[in-house]
Design a protein around this motif. Structure first.
Motif, short mmCIF file in Angstrom:
data_model
loop_
_atom_site.label_atom_id
_atom_site.label_comp_id
_atom_site.label_asym_id
_atom_site.label_seq_id
_atom_site.Cartn_x
_atom_site.Cartn_y
_atom_site.Cartn_z
N LYS A 1 9.54 0.54 3.51
CA LYS A 1 9.43 1.35 2.30
C LYS A 1 10.85 1.74 1.89
O LYS A 1 11.58 2.32 2.70
N THR A 2 11.20 1.40 0.68
CA THR A 2 12.57 1.62 0.21
C THR A 2 13.03 3.06 0.37
O THR A 2 14.13 3.31 0.85
N GLY A 3 12.23 4.02 0.02
CA GLY A 3 12.61 5.43 0.12
C GLY A 3 12.51 5.99 1.52
O GLY A 3 12.85 7.14 1.76
N GLY A 4 12.05 5.20 2.47
CA GLY A 4 11.91 5.64 3.85
C GLY A 4 10.46 5.71 4.28
O GLY A 4 9.59 6.08 3.49
N ILE A 5 10.21 5.33 5.51
CA ILE A 5 8.85 5.39 6.04
C ILE A 5 8.55 6.81 6.53
O ILE A 5 9.46 7.60 6.77
N ALA B 1 -0.66 6.47 5.83
CA ALA B 1 -1.35 5.24 5.44
C ALA B 1 -1.89 4.52 6.68
O ALA B 1 -1.40 4.75 7.79
N THR B 2 -2.87 3.67 6.46
CA THR B 2 -3.41 2.81 7.52
C THR B 2 -3.18 1.37 7.11
O THR B 2 -3.44 1.00 5.96
N PHE B 3 -2.70 0.55 8.04
CA PHE B 3 -2.40 -0.86 7.77
C PHE B 3 -3.25 -1.73 8.69
O PHE B 3 -3.21 -1.57 9.90
N GLY B 4 -3.95 -2.66 8.09
CA GLY B 4 -4.75 -3.59 8.86
C GLY B 4 -6.22 -3.29 8.76
O GLY B 4 -6.63 -2.49 7.93
N PRO B 5 -7.00 -3.91 9.62
CA PRO B 5 -6.60 -4.66 10.79
C PRO B 5 -5.99 -6.02 10.42
O PRO B 5 -6.38 -6.65 9.44
N LYS C 1 0.84 -1.19 0.00
CA LYS C 1 0.00 0.00 0.00
C LYS C 1 0.87 1.24 0.00
O LYS C 1 1.79 1.36 0.81
N ASN C 2 0.60 2.17 -0.90
CA ASN C 2 1.30 3.47 -0.95
C ASN C 2 2.82 3.32 -0.97
O ASN C 2 3.53 4.11 -0.35
N GLY C 3 3.34 2.29 -1.62
CA GLY C 3 4.77 2.07 -1.68
C GLY C 3 5.33 1.29 -0.50
O GLY C 3 6.51 0.98 -0.45
N TYR C 4 4.50 0.98 0.49
CA TYR C 4 4.90 0.20 1.65
C TYR C 4 4.72 -1.29 1.36
O TYR C 4 3.82 -1.68 0.62
N ILE C 5 5.54 -2.09 1.99
CA ILE C 5 5.39 -3.54 1.94
C ILE C 5 5.24 -4.03 3.38
O ILE C 5 6.08 -3.74 4.23
N VAL C 6 4.17 -4.77 3.62
CA VAL C 6 3.95 -5.37 4.93
C VAL C 6 4.25 -6.85 4.79
O VAL C 6 3.70 -7.52 3.93
N ALA C 7 5.15 -7.35 5.62
CA ALA C 7 5.58 -8.75 5.56
C ALA C 7 5.73 -9.28 6.98
O ALA C 7 5.81 -8.50 7.94
N PRO C 8 5.77 -10.60 7.13
CA PRO C 8 6.01 -11.16 8.47
C PRO C 8 7.31 -10.62 9.05
O PRO C 8 8.30 -10.45 8.33
N GLY C 9 7.32 -10.34 10.33
CA GLY C 9 8.52 -9.91 11.03
C GLY C 9 9.45 -11.08 11.23
O GLY C 9 9.21 -12.18 10.76
#
Length: 149
Positions: A118-122, A95-99, A29-37
């Motif tokens: 996010k590659t360019g920075g959060i 951005a909002t992530f989840g739930p 979402k919006n250039g962010y990647i959410v993955a397992p920690g």
């Protein structure tokens, strides 16, 4: 030669016995990647680990200050009992992530362990995390921590 074959077989068996961690992307979402920690990476915690308890329908909020030039936000919600269900929603400034629920990180184990990168920075600023008691019998204890790198 037999010793080398035995060692190779032993190494192969050991590699197969280690559980694989899913490298799957949970959300983009919006250039962010959410993955397992990951449990193996220990980062300085900006927001200290909090221990609390929660009831059905209750929401508890946590804030984490994110300075400039950071590329990852790590969230770890652990209640240790898959019989109850907690959810985690993360609100970044942009951005909002989840739930997210128990299995979001690839495991059903009473824990949500995620990395948002996010590659360019959060986004810098305050990130808010909402822990919600979506299905709780009585009161459930949990821990929550957030960190950035």
């Amino acid at each position: 030669m037999k010793v080398h074959l035995f060692v190779l077989l032993l190494v192969a068996c050991a590699a197969l016995s280690v559980p694989a961690v899913s490298a799957a992307v949970v959300e983009e979402k919006n250039g962010y990647i959410v993955a397992p920690g990951t449990d193996n990476l220990r980062l300085p915690v900006i927001s200290p680990m909090s221990s609390s308890s929660i009831s059905q329908g209750q929401t508890q909020w946590y804030s984490t200050a994110v300075p400039a030039r950071k590329t990852s936000f790590f969230a770890d919600l652990n209640w240790g009992a898959s019989s109850d269900s907690l959810s985690l929603t993360i609100y970044a400034p942009d951005a909002t992530f989840g739930p997210y629920y128990d299995a979001a990180d690839g495991r059903t184990d009473g824990r949500i362990n995620l990395r948002i990168s996010k590659t360019g920075g959060i986004a810098t600023g305050t990130w808010w995390s909402a822990v919600y008691g979506s299905r709780v019998n009585g009161v459930r204890s949990y821990t929550y921590s957030a960190s950035v790198s």
